[in-house]
Design a protein around this motif. Structure first.
Motif, PDB file in Angstrom:
ATOM      1  N   ASP B 100      10.348   2.380  -6.886  1.00  0.00           N
ATOM      2  CA  ASP B 100       8.870   2.159  -6.346  1.00  0.00           C
ATOM      3  C   ASP B 100       8.506   0.733  -6.457  1.00  0.00           C
ATOM      4  OD1 ASP B 100       8.302   4.993  -6.606  1.00  0.00           O
ATOM      5  OD2 ASP B 100       7.790   4.997  -8.683  1.00  0.00           O
ATOM      6  N   LEU B 101       8.886  -0.128  -7.263  1.00  0.00           N
ATOM      7  CA  LEU B 101       8.461  -1.559  -7.204  1.00  0.00           C
ATOM      8  C   LEU B 101       8.868  -1.966  -5.644  1.00  0.00           C
ATOM      9  CD1 LEU B 101       7.435  -4.075  -8.345  1.00  0.00           C
ATOM     10  CD2 LEU B 101       9.851  -4.467  -9.086  1.00  0.00           C
ATOM     11  N   GLY B 103       9.246  -0.331  -3.108  1.00  0.00           N
ATOM     12  CA  GLY B 103       8.740   0.228  -2.240  1.00  0.00           C
ATOM     13  C   GLY B 103       7.233  -0.471  -1.709  1.00  0.00           C
ATOM     14  N   TYR B 104       6.704  -1.089  -2.809  1.00  0.00           N
ATOM     15  CA  TYR B 104       5.542  -1.682  -2.648  1.00  0.00           C
ATOM     16  C   TYR B 104       5.767  -3.014  -1.445  1.00  0.00           C
ATOM     17  CZ  TYR B 104       2.886   0.561  -6.174  1.00  0.00           C
ATOM     18  OH  TYR B 104       1.991   1.732  -6.730  1.00  0.00           O
ATOM     19  N   GLY B 105       7.099  -3.528  -1.430  1.00  0.00           N
ATOM     20  CA  GLY B 105       7.147  -4.379  -0.231  1.00  0.00           C
ATOM     21  C   GLY B 105       6.965  -3.866   0.992  1.00  0.00           C
ATOM     22  N   PHE B 107       4.127  -2.458   1.609  1.00  0.00           N
ATOM     23  CA  PHE B 107       2.814  -2.125   1.575  1.00  0.00           C
ATOM     24  C   PHE B 107       2.199  -2.827   3.041  1.00  0.00           C
ATOM     25  CE2 PHE B 107      -1.457  -3.503   0.586  1.00  0.00           C
ATOM     26  CZ  PHE B 107      -2.107  -2.175   0.339  1.00  0.00           C
ATOM     27  N   MET B 156      11.966  -6.439  -3.838  1.00  0.00           N
ATOM     28  CA  MET B 156      10.671  -6.155  -3.308  1.00  0.00           C
ATOM     29  C   MET B 156      10.275  -7.012  -2.135  1.00  0.00           C
ATOM     30  SD  MET B 156       6.892  -5.780  -5.000  1.00  0.00           S
ATOM     31  CE  MET B 156       5.988  -7.419  -4.783  1.00  0.00           C
ATOM     32  N   GLN B 160      10.036  -6.680   2.193  1.00  0.00           N
ATOM     33  CA  GLN B 160       8.712  -6.704   2.704  1.00  0.00           C
ATOM     34  C   GLN B 160       9.114  -7.511   4.083  1.00  0.00           C
ATOM     35  OE1 GLN B 160       6.270  -9.266   0.323  1.00  0.00           O
ATOM     36  NE2 GLN B 160       4.960  -9.631   1.807  1.00  0.00           N
TER      37      GLN B 160
END
Lengths: 674, 269, 307
Positions: B100-101, B103-105, B107, B156, B160
């Motif tokens: 999940d962490l 995955g925030y990359g 965003f 992360m 990105q």
């Protein structure tokens, strides 16, 4: 630094004494009839006019002495708490100690008056102790961060205050007379109060002075202090015990008085005093000066209109002070911890649509329960179903369609609004103890309603709702506006919220007291769904239909707010705007709900946590599940509220608090163990 | 550096932090495709400069240019697709899993509705593979060891997929093995994916060993910049860090190696 | 409850007097059309429970009834067992109210406003503000409301009879008090409620209901502060008493401890009305503030001062 402290100390003590002497003299001169200083002095001589003499000796002097002792006790309590907890934002009022003592006094007055006269101090002590225990648990015990403690104190104060109000509302007659004291009163008849208070207060002050050196050590941090050979636990316990006794005595003789304990130590520290041998006596002197000054102000106002409670004046002085302190400080919130919810599942237990479906069934069940078991008349499920289908007796149809259905719908919708608002605000403020009431919505709504009723006592229901909405939004807007320049940092928002809330609280205190014999101002301050009908549904349903999708749209961004601001920013999130957006949607939802139900706490606090246990971090499912849980919670609370004392009912807000507070404590306890 | 392509450039920056002017009239250029290290003593303004370069702080004067455009006039999200920053001691919510962490990359690449595309999934998988976290991807971040956690955060930043990656002291608080792991990972990223890397480092030797370009700051000004061999000199260490040191050459890498001897002018205190 | 349930199952007929023409009635919240002459009336404030009992038409349901039965125990006419308890005055039980099928609802404007919409969907609602703006004489306001309600209910004759009896009671009391030497004496009425610190004294202002009753009993009321006329009382401390010490002091002891604390102070003992034995306790009674309270209060004053 050391040299500085020593130089500023005596000067601060001296000016403090001078100011105090001046204020004490002014205080003695003011009252129902104002005296000149010459009259006061002559009253102390042997051949004074007997009436004047009695008035000064038996009313004014004991009042001033209680103010002096009480102010000193509160000032020192604040200084002790701030040192022991190494937290500049705490005071007996903020930690809920006053609220706890107050609740116990009210309970005793209503249910066991003999106990009150027999032993007021154990009562206030027990109340204060309970509050401290709750704050400690809520704040997460030894892991508690300064801000968590402040927030926990706020929640405990609101909870205990809400229960106090509920008890008062259910016992109108006694309530009216207790209210005067709820706002804090120094008034004394004779020396009974003062002679009860002084041994305790002076004893505690003397004891505390002995710990001054130890406290200097504790300021270095617990580990360092222990390394230097201090029995840190003992110091903490001794100081906390002293604070409880000091505050308990003050509440017993003068009622709950806030902010003196916050402001006095800060005044002293501003003069550069850090060493406790100087800090404690100086806090005592300035605390006494503050309280006496505030009391004198009440009499100045009193001669214009009607005497406000002294607690309202100290809040009106102290809250702006807190604001200044918060907004001026540069370091608050710099290394601010992220949101640590009380238990989250990395992976949901069930796929969230399934959970949502189950909770949906729960909502439906609550709805059916609300249609059948509640209210004044027993109706069988068959009758209810027939009524829903437009069949059966006219009365049954009216009861079901015009009263039960809209009321339970309003409860479900308002519960969902509060819960969704709470979830958004918790994430926006990155704090698991936040909800709309933290950023002023409830206090603002209450102040708005009472201001309206003071000007226009017969205002119609919808107008009152509008005033609640306006008050809630205005308070929240003030908080966001003040915190905007500090980039809406969560800590700043929360502390600003406490200050603005206190100002609203002072308004409420003054107006409640003023209206206590002519109406039932308290009733407006307690959340509930009595007689909420289709008009409430017509406001709540569109609000939820409009704002929930907005929340869902923002959800993905709000999720990223859970990181620290730098990480969130490097992921391309406009942190300030997202926080503002989530905050605004949350505030709007909560303010609209409050306008229909009155201030109800805990739904927004508890429902999001329950949802996190089911679904984890994902904000979209979280909002939906929290909404469903909030609906069930408030729905069931309202059903219970109508069942327990039929044909009367208790305020649903009090029921929610009685369910919510233990649940929250359980959640925290559980997460602390893991 | 001469006419090498430039990834990111700060021009005449004036920067204030907590009401205090910490950087004045500073200009800096980050070479594209290289590893740049910012060094300097405590309070020299390294971290602040990094934040300004990542658009997370607004300078009071001057501007940061990305392809000739001032980044403070570009939308946040657009910048976040091109520049990533890993702050010092980043904080994740409790219970968040590694996957999940990471995955925030993604965003900054996702729309308002935040649907996960095939490209997102591919980027996440690759970041997890690169950082060797495949076995740990369902573990909560707060349960990882320090080194694993730092790798998760770097993963992360990798996900990105920015051409420039800024890191604030990525090795602080890690033991030696984990420090080397992280530095090797960053070198690999630079080499295999051609990303420009800028990092603040405390350890001069670490910087000299891994960076191709070094910038030495003191009191908000650049005292020296260039290749490690040119920057890591006894004179620089005296001027920037206030220490007497011997400079040697690491026989394995050919990079300069500094051996601190004593602080200057502190003996009498 | 069985009675209600039966009514429910039969399907209650709305308003038995539905055929008669409606007429507009003015009250605190506006003008309301009241059809015919209502017989089934629900009261949401104990003032109006008093009013209805005095008119000889007990309400079918009353909010605050539990409290009323305690406070007004022994006062005739009393509400019989057939009167339904509607719960608390501020949150009356709407469903019970509906099931009672009242033809008229009467309440206090200051609490009726909250749920006016729900109430008026059940029956026409008349709401009266016991504290009319402008500091009017609250006794007069009480009479106006009593007569207005009597007119709506077609009971003017009963109302006038009750008021005549009330006045006769005052006259008889006045005579007895005069015989005991109280005629024209200046008097102040206070409520010593004191809270826990024992310091509050509530003084009734000259426009308050009991002040007017004392005047009708032949006293001269001595406390009149325009600042407090809006509410008819002032909450102050015993410090206000020296200015009033030449008058007689009657007080309602709400709280025993408070009274004891007050009386222990030298200032109390040195007040002229205390030294001269002109401070007298009247048994504490919550002042619901309508005609039955008036009657009882007058009787108690007479019984206490001129037994």
């Amino acid at each position: 630094m050391e040299a500085n402290a020593d130089r500023g100390g005596p000067a601060m003590l001296l000016t403090g004494m001078l100011v105090l002497a001046l204020l004490a003299a002014t205080n003695v001169a003011h009252g129902e009839t104002n005296l000149s200083l010459a009259q006061v002095l002559s009253a102390l001589t042997r051949d004074a006019d007997p009436l004047l003499r009695d008035m000064v000796r038996d009313f004014r002097l004991p009042r001033a002495v209680v103010g002096l002792l009480g102010g000193a006790a509160l000032g020192v309590s604040g200084a002790l708490l701030q040192s022991v907890l190494r937290n500049p934002m705490v005071s007996p009022g903020i930690l809920g100690i006053s609220a706890g003592s107050h609740l116990f006094i009210v309970l005793a007055t209503v249910f066991a008056p003999w106990l009150l006269n027999l032993a007021p101090l154990p009562l206030t002590l027990a109340g204060g102790w309970m509050a401290v225990a709750m704050v400690w648990l809520l704040a997460g015990g030894r892991r508690a961060s300064p801000l968590r403690i402040v927030l926990a104190g706020l929640i405990v104060s609101m909870t205990l205050g809400g229960i106090t109000s509920a008890v008062l509302v259910m016992n109108e007659t006694e309530a009216r007379f207790l209210l005067a004291w709820s706002g804090g009163m120094l008034r004394q008849n004779g020396w009974a109060g003062a002679s009860f208070a002084w041994p305790w207060i002076l004893g505690c002050l003397a004891l505390v002075m002995l710990t001054a050196r130890q406290l200097d050590l504790s300021m270095l941090g617990e580990e360092t202090a222990r390394a230097l050979g201090q029995r840190t636990r003992l110091v903490v316990l001794a100081c906390l015990g002293a604070v409880l006794v000091l505050t308990g005595v003050v509440v017993a003789v003068a009622g709950p008085i806030g902010f003196v304990g916050l402001v006095a130590p800060h005044l002293v520290k501003l003069a550069g005093i850090r060493r406790h041998a100087m800090l404690l006596p100086a806090s005592a002197i300035w605390g006494a000066a503050l309280l006496l000054g505030a009391d004198t102000l009440t009499h100045v106002f009193g001669s214009l209109t009607r005497t406000p409670p002294v607690g309202a004046i100290t809040a009106a002085i102290g809250a702006p002070w807190l604001l200044w302190l918060v907004l001026r400080g540069r370091r608050h919130g710099a290394g601010f911890a992220p949101m640590t919810p009380f238990g989250v599942r990395p992976r949901p237990l069930l796929p969230w649509p399934l959970t949502a479906g189950l909770l949906g069934l729960g909502v439906l069940g609550t709805l059916l329960l609300g249609l059948t078991v509640v209210g004044g008349l027993p109706l069988s499920p068959g009758t209810v179903l027939a009524a829903l289908a437009g069949e059966g007796s006219a009365v049954a149809q009216r009861i079901v369609l015009e009263f039960r259905l809209p009321r339970i719908l309003a409860a479900l919708l308002a519960g969902a609004c509060f819960a969704v608002a709470g979830a958004l605000i918790q994430d926006a403020l990155r704090n698991p103890l936040a909800d709309a009431s933290v950023i002023g919505v409830n206090a603002g709504a209450s102040a708005g309603v009472l201001l309206l009723l003071a000007a226009w006592p017969l205002a119609a229901g919808p107008v009152v709702s509008a005033a609640a909405l306006a008050g809630g939004l205005a308070a929240a807007a003030a908080i966001f506006g003040l915190a905007w320049r500090r980039r809406l940092m969560p800590a700043i928002l929360i502390l600003t919220g406490i200050a603005v809330g206190a100002i609203c609280g002072a308004i409420v205190q003054i107006l409640v007291l003023d209206g206590r014999f002519t109406g039932s101002p308290l009733v407006w301050l307690i959340g509930g769904l009595h007689a909420r009908g289709w008009p409430a549904v017509q406001v709540l349903a569109p609000a939820l239909a409009l704002l929930l999708p907005l929340g869902l749209l923002l959800a993905r961004r709000v999720e990223v707010l859970a990181f620290d601001d730098l990480t969130a920013g490097s992921l391309g999130l406009d942190v300030g705007r997202t926080r503002l957006g989530a905050g605004l949607v949350g505030v709007a939802l909560a303010a609209i709900a409050v306008s229909q139900t009155g201030p109800i706490g805990y739904v927004g606090l508890v429902a999001p946590h329950a949802a996190r246990l089911l679904t984890g971090h994902r904000m979209r499912p979280l909002l939906l599940l929290a909404g469903l849980i909030g609906a069930i919670l408030l729905g069931l609370a309202d059903i219970a509220a109508r069942l327990v004392v039929r044909p009367a009912e208790v305020p649903a807000g009090a029921v929610v608090a009685l369910i919510g507070a233990p649940y929250l404590l359980y959640l925290i306890h559980r997460s602390d163990r893991s | 550096m001469g006419n090498a392509p430039i990834a990111l450039e700060g021009r005449a920056l004036d920067i204030a932090y907590a009401g205090r002017r910490v950087i004045e009239g500073l200009s800096v250029a980050v070479p594209a495709g290289g590893i740049t290290a910012l060094i300097g003593p405590n309070g020299s303004g390294k971290s602040t400069l990094l934040r300004v370069l990542a658009r997370l702080m607004r300078p009071e004067g001057g501007e940061v240019l990305l392809d000739g455009q001032a980044i403070h006039r570009l939308p946040t999200r657009q910048v976040a697709r091109r520049i990533g920053l890993l702050p010092q001691g980043p904080l994740a919510p409790d219970g968040l899993s590694v996957r999940d962490l990471v995955g925030y990359g993604r965003f900054p690449h996702q729309g308002l509705l935040g649907g996960v595309s095939a490209e997102d999934r591919e980027a996440i998988d690759r970041a997890i593979a690169l950082t060797g976290l495949r076995e740990l991807q369902e573990t909560a971040v707060d349960r990882l060891s320090g080194g694993q956690r730092q790798r998760a955060w770097i993963a992360m930043a990798i996900a990105q997929r920015t051409e420039t990656l800024l890191l604030d002291e990525p090795t602080t608080f890690l033991d030696l093995a984990h420090q080397m792991e992280v530095m090797n990972l960053l070198e690999r990223l630079n080499r295999e994916e051609g990303r420009s890397i800028v990092m603040v480092l405390h350890d001069i030797n670490q910087a000299a060993r891994h960076a191709g370009h070094m910038v030495a700051l003191r009191d908000g000004r650049i005292l020296m910049e260039g290749a490690p061999e040119a920057v890591v000199t006894a004179g620089m260490l005296r001027a920037v860090f206030g220490i007497e040191a011997e400079i040697m050459t690491d026989p394995a890498t050919g990079r300069p190696w500094c051996l601190p001897r004593r602080p200057i002018g502190r003996d009498e205190e | 409850m069985t009675r209600l349930t039966r009514r429910l199952l039969l399907g209650a007929l709305p308003g038995g007097a539905g055929l008669a023409a409606a007429r507009p009635v003015e009250h605190a919240l506006g003008v309301t059309e009241v059809p015919g002459t209502p017989r089934r009336v629900a009261t949401l404030d104990n003032r109006h429970t008093e009013n209805l009992l005095a008119l000889g038409l007990p309400p079918v349901g009353a909010a605050g009834l539990r409290r009323y039965r305690q406070i007004m125990a022994g006062v005739e006419p009393a509400p019989g067992p057939e009167v339904t308890d509607l719960g608390q005055a501020d949150t009356p039980n709407i469903e019970l109210l509906l099931a009672l099928a009242p033809e008229l609802i009467i309440g206090n404007a200051r609490s009726v406003q909250r749920h006016h919409a729900a109430l008026s969907s059940i029956a026409p609602v008349l709401a009266y503000d016991p504290y009319p703006p402008g500091g009017a004489n609250l006794y007069d306001a009480m009479l106006v409301h009593f007569r207005a309600i009597a007119e709506v209910l077609g009971r003017q004759a009963e109302a006038e009879a009750f008021l005549a009896a009330l006045d006769a009671g005052y006259a008889a009391g006045r005579a007895r008090l005069a015989a005991a030497g109280f005629a024209g004496r200046r008097v102040v009425l206070g409520n010593v409620n004191a809270g826990i610190t024992g310091a509050d004294v509530m003084l009734f202002n000259a426009n308050a209901l009991p002040a007017e009753i004392l005047r009708r009993l032949g006293f001269d009321y001595a406390y009149d502060e325009p600042r407090h006329a809006g509410r008819g009382f002032n909450v102050t401390t015993a410090e206000a008493l020296p200015a009033l010490q030449e008058a007689d002091f009657l007080y309602l002891p709400f709280n025993e401890t408070g009274v004891r604390n007050l009386m222990a102070t030298p200032i109390w003992r040195n007040l002229a009305f205390v030294r001269e034995g002109r401070a007298r306790a009247i048994p504490y009674r919550e002042m619901y503030g309508s005609v039955l309270t008036a009657q009882v209060f007058a009787r108690q004053v007479v019984a206490e001062l001129a037994p």
